[in-house]
Design a protein around this motif. Structure first.
Motif, PDB file in Angstrom:
ATOM      1  N   ALA A  94      93.218 -33.052 -22.212  1.00  0.00           N
ATOM      2  CA  ALA A  94      93.634 -31.877 -22.983  1.00  0.00           C
ATOM      3  C   ALA A  94      92.892 -30.631 -22.555  1.00  0.00           C
ATOM      4  CB  ALA A  94      93.413 -32.134 -24.476  1.00  0.00           C
ATOM      5  N   ALA A  95      91.616 -30.764 -22.133  1.00  0.00           N
ATOM      6  CA  ALA A  95      90.847 -29.599 -21.692  1.00  0.00           C
ATOM      7  C   ALA A  95      91.486 -28.954 -20.469  1.00  0.00           C
ATOM      8  CB  ALA A  95      89.400 -30.002 -21.398  1.00  0.00           C
ATOM      9  N   VAL A  96      92.078 -29.767 -19.597  1.00  0.00           N
ATOM     10  CA  VAL A  96      92.739 -29.227 -18.402  1.00  0.00           C
ATOM     11  C   VAL A  96      94.119 -28.671 -18.745  1.00  0.00           C
ATOM     12  CG1 VAL A  96      93.578 -29.774 -16.083  1.00  0.00           C
ATOM     13  CG2 VAL A  96      91.465 -30.817 -16.930  1.00  0.00           C
ATOM     14  N   VAL A  97      94.858 -29.378 -19.598  1.00  0.00           N
ATOM     15  CA  VAL A  97      96.232 -28.967 -19.900  1.00  0.00           C
ATOM     16  C   VAL A  97      96.273 -27.741 -20.799  1.00  0.00           C
ATOM     17  CG1 VAL A  97      98.391 -29.681 -20.999  1.00  0.00           C
ATOM     18  CG2 VAL A  97      97.133 -31.291 -19.587  1.00  0.00           C
ATOM     19  N   TYR A  98      95.421 -27.679 -21.805  1.00  0.00           N
ATOM     20  CA  TYR A  98      95.492 -26.612 -22.811  1.00  0.00           C
ATOM     21  C   TYR A  98      94.388 -25.573 -22.674  1.00  0.00           C
ATOM     22  CZ  TYR A  98      98.523 -30.113 -24.951  1.00  0.00           C
ATOM     23  OH  TYR A  98      99.516 -31.023 -25.178  1.00  0.00           O
TER      24      TYR A  98
END
Length: 394
Positions: A94-98
């Motif tokens: 999620a840190a990379v996607v969002y």
């Protein structure tokens, strides 16, 4: 400072993850044993923290990653919980996607370096194959989720860019369609005005004369002219309707007026202008063996002459109206001179649309147009390109 509300899906993942982790803990299912904190309750602390950051994985991705990293490190000093590890992989993803673009680019590189560093460190420390297994597990927990997130984010950004381009293309297409509609309406307005205005002007002038003069011969002559112009106007209207209904192409209908029909145009103007003391003369200096002009150029020149004669019938003072047409050096020149001054007898009002239409016709072909009064003479001048390119541009 008001914290952002967790996304409902993230909140559901957090609750479900904590519940499953608590279930595994209750059955005594741990990932490791004999750790610094081997008390059973110690494994619940990293689990609770990881569940909390899982709830804000989308709204606070960088904070979730930072706190989640501390929680996964702390989990290594307890008996451990499999759900804690799984939720950490989701937090990295999620840190990379969002996350912001800068941090999204850094996380895969950082996790890759951490994986290499852990592998090398344990190899130096243990000096056996188990160190490689630890490196693989570290990569699966950190680097692989980050890499997956980078791939997903790239695909989403590409899809967003494609949707943006599609929206821009649709907007440009709509703008082109609107411009085409406006241009077509302007062309229809010019055609309607140029084809019908001269006939209606003649009808207005002769009907006024018939009403003002109580002479049977004059009234009969005026009514004859009115009928002729009414029939001619209806014919022109039928031609315009045929033009509008013709969907077989962009070309003009077959009966397009040309400069060869100027004699008939002058004759009609002479009949319409006779009550106002007007005479009309045509001076056509085009070479007899000259090449045929493009149809749009001939139509524009014809309409300019037609509108100029209409204006002369409506506004010119008694005298001679001279029409000059010449061709040379790649251009077609049209000149119409009419006397201007005080006009006796009836006249027809003007709207100014005729001058606008003549100027538009010339400029659409890349030509020049001028209309002004000089020394008691109203002069209309049009210079139109006589090459094939002018026909294509129109």
């Amino acid at each position: 400072m008001t914290l952002p509300r967790p996304h409902p899906h993230d909140l559901l993942l957090a609750v479900a993850g904590f519940a499953i982790g608590l279930l595994l803990w209750s059955f005594g299912l741990y990932t490791t044993g004999d750790r610094v904190f081997d008390q059973r309750w110690a494994a619940l602390v990293p689990l609770a923290v990881m569940a909390a950051v899982e709830a804000v994985r989308r709204t606070m991705p960088r904070t979730a990653l930072a706190v989640g990293t501390l929680a996964i490190v702390a989990d290594q000093f307890t008996n451990g919980n499999l759900v804690t590890v799984l939720m950490f992989t989701d937090v990295v993803y999620a840190a990379v996607v969002y996350g912001p673009p800068a941090s999204a680019r850094r996380v895969p590189y950082s996790t890759g370096l951490v994986t290499v560093a852990v592998t090398v460190g344990f190899l130096v420390w243990w000096q056996n194959a188990i160190a490689l297994l630890v490196g693989v597990i570290t990569g699966m927990v950190s680097f692989l989720p980050a890499l997956t997130g980078a791939v997903v984010r790239n695909h989403r950004e590409a899809a967003d860019a494609a949707r943006l381009r599609a929206g821009q293309t649709a907007l440009l297409a709509e703008m082109d369609r609107a411009q085409a509609v406006v241009a077509e309406r302007a062309r229809m307005a010019r055609e309607l005005h140029d084809m019908v205005a001269n006939h209606l002007s003649a009808i207005a002038i002769h009907s006024t004369a018939a009403l003002s003069l109580d002479e049977p011969a004059t009234t009969r002559q005026a009514l004859t002219v009115i009928r002729e112009n009414s029939v001619a106007g209806l014919t022109e209207m039928r031609r315009l309707i045929g033009l509008l209904r013709d969907s077989g192409g962009d070309a003009e209908p077959g009966a397009v007026p040309s400069l060869d029909a100027l004699d008939g145009l002058i004759a009609r103007a002479r009949a319409n202008g006779a009550p106002g003391g007007l005479d009309f003369v045509l001076e056509d200096t085009r070479p007899a063996d000259a090449e045929a002009l493009p149809a749009p150029v001939e139509l524009a020149a014809y309409r300019i002459v037609q509108e100029s004669l209409t204006n002369a019938v409506k506004h010119a003072s008694p005298g001679t109206v001279t029409v000059r047409v010449g061709c040379g050096d790649g251009v077609l020149t049209v000149a119409v001179d009419s006397p201007c001054g005080k006009r006796p007898g009836p006249s027809a009002p003007g709207s100014g649309a005729g001058l606008v239409g003549m100027r538009e016709r010339a400029e659409l072909l890349g030509g020049e147009f001028r209309a002004a009064a000089e020394a008691a003479v109203w002069q209309v001048r049009a210079v139109l390109p006589a090459d094939e390119k002018a026909g294509n541009d129109a």
